[in-house]
Motif scaffolding. Structure first.
Motif, PDB file in Angstrom:
ATOM      1  N   UNK A   1       0.640  11.718  -0.135  1.00  0.00           N
ATOM      2  CA  UNK A   1      -0.411  11.291   0.786  1.00  0.00           C
ATOM      3  C   UNK A   1      -1.284  10.236   0.119  1.00  0.00           C
ATOM      4  N   UNK A   2      -1.605   9.182   0.863  1.00  0.00           N
ATOM      5  CA  UNK A   2      -2.465   8.129   0.311  1.00  0.00           C
ATOM      6  C   UNK A   2      -3.151   7.386   1.448  1.00  0.00           C
ATOM      7  N   UNK A   3      -4.122   6.559   1.084  1.00  0.00           N
ATOM      8  CA  UNK A   3      -4.716   5.623   2.031  1.00  0.00           C
ATOM      9  C   UNK A   3      -5.146   4.377   1.307  1.00  0.00           C
TER      10      UNK A   3
ATOM     11  N   UNK B   1      -9.855   6.614  -1.284  1.00  0.00           N
ATOM     12  CA  UNK B   1      -8.895   5.519  -1.350  1.00  0.00           C
ATOM     13  C   UNK B   1      -7.836   5.845  -2.400  1.00  0.00           C
ATOM     14  N   UNK B   2      -6.631   5.344  -2.172  1.00  0.00           N
ATOM     15  CA  UNK B   2      -5.564   5.518  -3.155  1.00  0.00           C
ATOM     16  C   UNK B   2      -4.799   6.816  -2.957  1.00  0.00           C
ATOM     17  N   UNK B   3      -4.134   7.256  -4.017  1.00  0.00           N
ATOM     18  CA  UNK B   3      -3.303   8.466  -3.963  1.00  0.00           C
ATOM     19  C   UNK B   3      -4.192   9.689  -3.773  1.00  0.00           C
ATOM     20  N   UNK B   4      -3.850  10.508  -2.786  1.00  0.00           N
ATOM     21  CA  UNK B   4      -4.581  11.742  -2.515  1.00  0.00           C
ATOM     22  C   UNK B   4      -3.799  12.979  -2.941  1.00  0.00           C
TER      23      UNK B   4
ATOM     24  N   UNK C   1       0.809  -1.222   0.000  1.00  0.00           N
ATOM     25  CA  UNK C   1       0.000   0.000   0.000  1.00  0.00           C
ATOM     26  C   UNK C   1       0.839   1.267   0.000  1.00  0.00           C
ATOM     27  N   UNK C   2       2.142   1.142   0.216  1.00  0.00           N
ATOM     28  CA  UNK C   2       3.024   2.292   0.090  1.00  0.00           C
ATOM     29  C   UNK C   2       3.769   2.281  -1.222  1.00  0.00           C
ATOM     30  N   UNK C   3       4.505   1.195  -1.461  1.00  0.00           N
ATOM     31  CA  UNK C   3       5.374   1.122  -2.636  1.00  0.00           C
ATOM     32  C   UNK C   3       4.606   1.019  -3.943  1.00  0.00           C
ATOM     33  N   UNK C   4       3.374   0.480  -3.908  1.00  0.00           N
ATOM     34  CA  UNK C   4       2.633   0.217  -5.151  1.00  0.00           C
ATOM     35  C   UNK C   4       1.369   1.049  -5.311  1.00  0.00           C
ATOM     36  N   UNK C   5       1.077   1.927  -4.371  1.00  0.00           N
ATOM     37  CA  UNK C   5      -0.201   2.640  -4.403  1.00  0.00           C
ATOM     38  C   UNK C   5      -0.328   3.521  -5.638  1.00  0.00           C
ATOM     39  N   UNK C   6       0.795   4.030  -6.143  1.00  0.00           N
ATOM     40  CA  UNK C   6       0.761   4.926  -7.306  1.00  0.00           C
ATOM     41  C   UNK C   6       0.426   4.189  -8.596  1.00  0.00           C
TER      42      UNK C   6
END
Length: 484
Positions: A343-345, A328-331, A214-219
């Motif tokens: 920022x993401x969730x 959800x996702x990249x903010x 959820x950090x490295x691949x969220x983008x």
């Protein structure tokens, strides 16, 4: 014989295989912690195990290195323990089934735990080899990093003398991390009303997504099965009364969920209409994810007529509206570093708890800007309160700020250039690392995070590059050997 016999570096892969024989998912670390203590005792090394099961092992400097600055080697002993739907392994009690395919090391049917078992294996291999040259080594192996960095938060480092820390919890060779985002976990609880219903029971599955960290691949904007299920349920509840029997998706708040399942009851005469709506939703989402997540699909199975306690129609509609309203996702993207998520969730876990009569959702929130992280947590909490629910936040950890003056970084870059003829990439990461917490405990701490190539961490497709593991080992040995 072990599966990894013959792989180089032999000691590293030997210890990695021993680690993989011991169940060590987050929250299940007593056995692996005791293994580390036994390792140290057998070699007559100083060792301290705290109440949380964090372990510190110290090895004195080799001859001629007594005056060199002490070095802290740091990683975490827990892994994200997930398995494929058809895997029968009990990850609480059984070890992993390791497999080798060319340059890739993976685990059959489960995640591998290269994140961060390889850090532990590197550390043990160094401690076990008295021929290596090095300064005083202080090995810090924490627990439950993957569920809020609880070990790093609770560990006492007051006895450590080192102020240079090598964090071995990165997954791309040749990339040195110099800062990272902070984060927190938010759990929300949405109450539902139950009533006995009779109708046609249908099982709907949102499946086939690639998932990821959820950090490295969220983008990468892969499909989140929990969010997609919310979208589908919202469409269904807008067209017909729906009564939810079961709803469940995701395995960890920091892993992008790949599969979510709902079992629901409808009036039998509504079945054809429901099937049409599902078919339309599948076609639309498939088109949207054609490049980003091409294996997305929806399964639909009729379970026959049932009479059972379910959520009432109003609760089902409110639940669906809540899910589709959540961000959800990249903010936001970083204004300072091109291509870096600020920022993401991630809605990582979702489960309808019949006993408590509530839907429980777990989010991983990340940001390199503390105020933005707080604002995003506030948004989740506000939406939850408006929906009549409650929430809790825990595992809040700080970001790791870039250090302008870093003798450790300069030394590492110079050695890397000498060994490989090119500069390493220095960058920040959106995923969380323990460096920020540890830096708050040790004034003046100089940190760098690095590691070998590990792909698809936190998923059942996780794999560790064997050749990269050897190269990073060779670099680490030379780094410890090089005097200031």
């Amino acid at each position: 014989m072990g599966v990894l016999d013959g792989l180089k570096p032999e000691k590293v892969f030997g210890f990695f295989e021993e680690i993989c024989r011991i169940p060590h998912g987050s929250g299940n670390v007593t056995a692996i912690s005791n293994y580390l203590v036994d390792f140290a005792k057998k070699r007559q090394l100083y060792c301290k195990q705290d109440a949380l099961n964090n372990v510190i092992i110290v090895k004195e400097a080799s001859s001629g290195y007594e005056s060199e600055p002490a070095v802290i080697l740091q990683g975490h002993m827990d892994m994200v323990a997930v398995k494929k739907p058809d895997c029968t392994k009990d990850l609480q009690r059984e070890g992993l089934d390791l497999r080798v395919n060319g340059d890739d090391l993976y685990a059959e049917g489960t995640s591998l735990g290269g994140d961060d078992g390889i850090a532990v294996a590197y550390a043990l291999a160094i401690l076990d080899d008295d021929t290596l040259k090095h300064p005083k080594l202080e090995i810090v192996i924490t627990v439950d990093e993957e569920v809020g960095m609880e070990g790093a938060r609770g560990i006492d480092l007051s006895d450590l003398t080192g102020r240079r820390l090598l964090n071995l919890d990165s997954e791309e060779e040749g990339i040195f991390l110099t800062s990272c985002a902070g984060g927190a976990r938010v759990d929300t609880y949405l109450p539902v009303a139950l009533e006995k219903q009779q109708g046609m029971c249908l099982r709907i599955g949102v499946e086939g997504m690639a998932g990821g960290h959820s950090g490295a691949d969220i983008h990468k904007e892969k499909g989140n099965s929990n969010c997609l299920m919310g979208r589908i349920l919202y469409r269904l509840t807008a067209e017909m009364p729906v009564f939810i029997k079961r709803l469940e998706g995701g395995l960890a708040d920091n892993a992008i969920p790949r599969q979510t399942t709902v079992e629901l009851l409808i009036a039998p005469e509504r079945e054809d209409a429901l099937r049409k709506l599902i078919s339309q939703a599948e076609a639309e989402i498939k088109a949207e994810l054609a490049v980003k997540d091409p294996d997305f699909h929806i399964t639909l199975t009729c379970e026959g007529e049932e009479e059972i306690l379910c959520t009432d129609a109003e609760s089902s509609a409110q639940l669906a509206a809540y899910l589709i309203a959540l961000p959800n996702g990249v903010q936001a993207m970083s204004a300072d570093i091109e291509g870096l998520v600020e920022t993401s969730l991630n809605l990582g876990i979702m489960k309808y708890n019949e006993n408590e009569q509530e839907l429980v959702c777990s989010f991983s929130v990340r940001s390199s800007v503390e105020s933005a992280k707080k604002a995003l947590v506030d948004k989740i909490c506000a939406i939850t309160e408006l929906a009549g629910g409650s929430y809790s936040m825990y595992g809040d950890y700080p970001g790791w700020a870039y250090r302008a003056n870093s003798p450790l970084r300069e030394k590492m870059v110079l050695l890397y250039e000498e060994m490989y003829g090119k500069k390493p990439q220095l960058t920040a990461i959106h995923a969380g690392l323990e460096c920020g917490i540890l830096a708050g405990k040790l004034e003046g701490l100089d940190c760098i995070s690095f590691g070998p190539d590990i792909r698809n961490i936190h998923t059942t497709e996780e794999s560790l590059s064997i050749s990269s593991t050897e190269r990073v080992w060779n670099y680490l040995v030379k780094l410890l050997e090089r005097k200031d």
